[in-house]
Scaffold this active site. Structure first.
Site, PDB file in Angstrom:
ATOM      1  CG  HIS A  82      -1.728   1.274   1.320  1.00  0.00           C
ATOM      2  ND1 HIS A  82      -2.915   1.416   0.652  1.00  0.00           N
ATOM      3  CD2 HIS A  82      -1.495   2.441   1.947  1.00  0.00           C
ATOM      4  CE1 HIS A  82      -3.393   2.638   0.876  1.00  0.00           C
ATOM      5  NE2 HIS A  82      -2.556   3.276   1.668  1.00  0.00           N
ATOM      6  CG  ASP A 161     -12.453   3.639   5.608  1.00  0.00           C
ATOM      7  OD1 ASP A 161     -11.984   4.474   6.389  1.00  0.00           O
ATOM      8  OD2 ASP A 161     -12.154   3.590   4.403  1.00  0.00           O
ATOM      9  NE  ARG A 168     -10.472  10.472   8.483  1.00  0.00           N
ATOM     10  CZ  ARG A 168      -9.602   9.633   7.926  1.00  0.00           C
ATOM     11  NH1 ARG A 168      -9.979   8.428   7.524  1.00  0.00           N
ATOM     12  NH2 ARG A 168      -8.346   9.986   7.784  1.00  0.00           N
ATOM     13  CB  SER A 183      -9.007   4.993   7.132  1.00  0.00           C
ATOM     14  OG  SER A 183      -9.321   5.030   5.772  1.00  0.00           O
ATOM     15  CE  LYS A 187      -9.485   2.092   3.135  1.00  0.00           C
ATOM     16  NZ  LYS A 187      -9.717   3.476   2.707  1.00  0.00           N
TER      17      LYS A 187
HETATM   18  N1  URA Z   1      -6.286   6.682   2.476  1.00  0.00           N
HETATM   19  C1  URA Z   1      -7.263   5.997   3.124  1.00  0.00           C
HETATM   20  O1  URA Z   1      -7.714   4.961   2.663  1.00  0.00           O
HETATM   21  N2  URA Z   1      -7.709   6.498   4.297  1.00  0.00           N
HETATM   22  C2  URA Z   1      -7.232   7.619   4.827  1.00  0.00           C
HETATM   23  O2  URA Z   1      -7.677   8.006   5.891  1.00  0.00           O
HETATM   24  C3  URA Z   1      -6.237   8.328   4.145  1.00  0.00           C
HETATM   25  C4  URA Z   1      -5.768   7.825   2.963  1.00  0.00           C
END
Ligand code: URA
Length: 442
Positions: A82, A161, A168, A183, A187
């Protein structure tokens, strides 16, 4: 439970229990809580923070709000990467087939470009026919047969999320390390991974530009992974200038095909190889770095990584002919050079203005629902530190119209600085490695 009470406690600096975070994720996922209460809680978290146990509990709760990919019993390592995002950051497109060719299963769940940063899904979709919207069942089957699936986050993954991230975004509470970490990790943990490599960007084009904040985010995510039984290694890499030479969806895909053919820009390979070594060593911990490097190099030179990409593209409905003939990728009708206004040394290529130039060309989006033009973008002909003469080409702009070309030219001119001397060298590409053992400067 009463959401108002939880908001009040967080507002006053208290902490919530795992059950209470579970409740929050539940009412966020099923949209039964009013947005104004969730937004107030997010603002309280932004100012009061979360301790480590709360961050882990929120992550688990968001993960549990949706479905997950199931790693079959007895399956080997499942490893993903990621990135916190950047401009010209295209390593995923090489890493997925490369690692799959080395026998590692890669369930790669990626995002779309938003703001000044690009997204892997948009780059993949520049291949005519390529389908990123696989169901979890389809992805699961493809992982079993090809060792890799390149997919988007479906609505079934961490729905809490999805609600909280949108709030957010609307309430200026994105830049909060525990919320970012929960967050992202909710995932990533939904992919059923055994290991995860994080590419945490630093520099002016990064989501969190300052090194200290990037390190804090990395440490938090490494800890969350460890608590969930997933080994996480983070590398801090540079985003003070674009990575590679191409920025824009089809142009970046083309550059990745160059890498898979054994060519491509050296900086792109430097970062890709560093991440690939970590992924391979998470899969096979007994492997030393030189052996991992040799195995990855052999997967490129033998054509195995490119062949694996071909099978993945075919399985996901893409036109495999683009792999041998990139001219089949979408192309922009108007090309124009950006030239050096004077003699000197290129002292900077600022990634944010470059990203905004791509958006203005139509290749990025400012709202999640915007469509992107796969063909447009820019290919730099110079790197930071190069000496240039007035009139020499700095970049080639790929645009849809002459007006768009003129606009991009002005934006990119402002992004590239040319001075008499290089005062500060650019950041080294890979500078820190973060594991449960701590932070090591490289
Ligand atoms: N990417 C995400 O998936 N979540 C965040 O809070 C910031 C970047």
């Amino acid at each position: 439970m009463i959401l108002r009470d939880l908001i009040e406690r967080k507002r006053d600096g208290g902490r919530l229990s795992a059950d209470e975070w579970h409740f929050v994720a539940h009412v966020a996922a099923d949209r039964s809580a009013p947005d104004y209460q969730l937004a107030a809680l997010l603002m309280a978290i932004y100012f009061r923070g979360l301790d480590d146990a709360e961050t882990r509990a929120l992550t688990r709760a968001m993960l549990g709000s949706g479905r997950t990919l199931a790693r079959p019993a007895g399956a080997g390592a499942w490893i993903d990467k990621h990135s916190t995002g950047g401009v010209g950051d295209k390593t995923s497109l090489v890493l997925a087939p490369l690692l799959a060719a080395c026998g590692v299963t890669v369930p790669m769940m990626s995002g779309r470009g938003l703001g000044h940063t690009g997204g892997t899904l948009d780059k993949l979709e520049s291949i005519p026919g390529f389908r990123t919207g696989l169901s979890l069942e389809e992805a699961q089957r493809q992982l079993a047969t090809l060792g890799c699936a390149l997919i988007g986050q479906t609505g079934e993954i961490a729905p809490a999320d999805r609600t909280l991230y949108a709030l957010r975004d609307a309430t200026a509470t994105v830049e909060c390390i525990p919320l970012i970490a929960a967050s992202i990790m909710s995932k990533k943990l939904a992919e059923g991974l055994t290991g995860l490599v994080l590419d945490v960007k630093r520099g002016s084009g990064a989501f969190l530009p300052e090194l200290e904040r990037g390190l804090a985010l990395a440490r938090t995510m490494v800890d969350i992974g460890h608590g969930a039984g997933v080994e996480v290694v983070a590398l801090v890499t540079a985003m003070d200038r674009p990575l590679g030479q191409a920025c824009g969806n089809a142009l970046e895909l083309r550059e990745c095909l160059d890498v898979l053919h054994g060519a491509g820009p050296a900086d792109l390979w430097t970062v890709t190889e560093a991440l690939a070594i970590e992924m391979l060593r998470l899969a096979r911990p007994s492997l030393d770095v030189p052996t991992a490097r040799a195995e990855l190099g052999a997967a490129i030179t033998s054509g195995a990584a490119l062949a694996r990409f071909r099978t993945i593209v075919a399985a996901q409905g893409g036109d495999v002919r683009v792999l041998d003939d990139p001219a089949r990728l979408p192309t922009a009708p108007v090309l124009g050079d950006l030239v050096a206004p004077r003699d000197g040394i290129v002292t900077g290529i600022a990634p944010r203005p470059v990203g905004h130039a791509i958006i203005a060309l139509g290749g990025g989006r400012t709202r999640a629902e915007d469509a992107v033009d796969p063909a447009v973008g820019v290919v730099f002909r110079v790197r930071v530190g190069d000496t240039v003469r007035a009139g020499e080409p700095l970049a080639v702009i790929h645009a849809r119209t002459h007006d768009a070309l003129a606009d991009a030219r002005a934006r990119l001119q402002a992004a590239i600085t040319i001075d008499e001397a290089l005062v500060a060298p650019p950041l080294p590409w890979v500078t820190h490695r973060i594991t449960t053992a701590g932070v090591a400067a490289l």
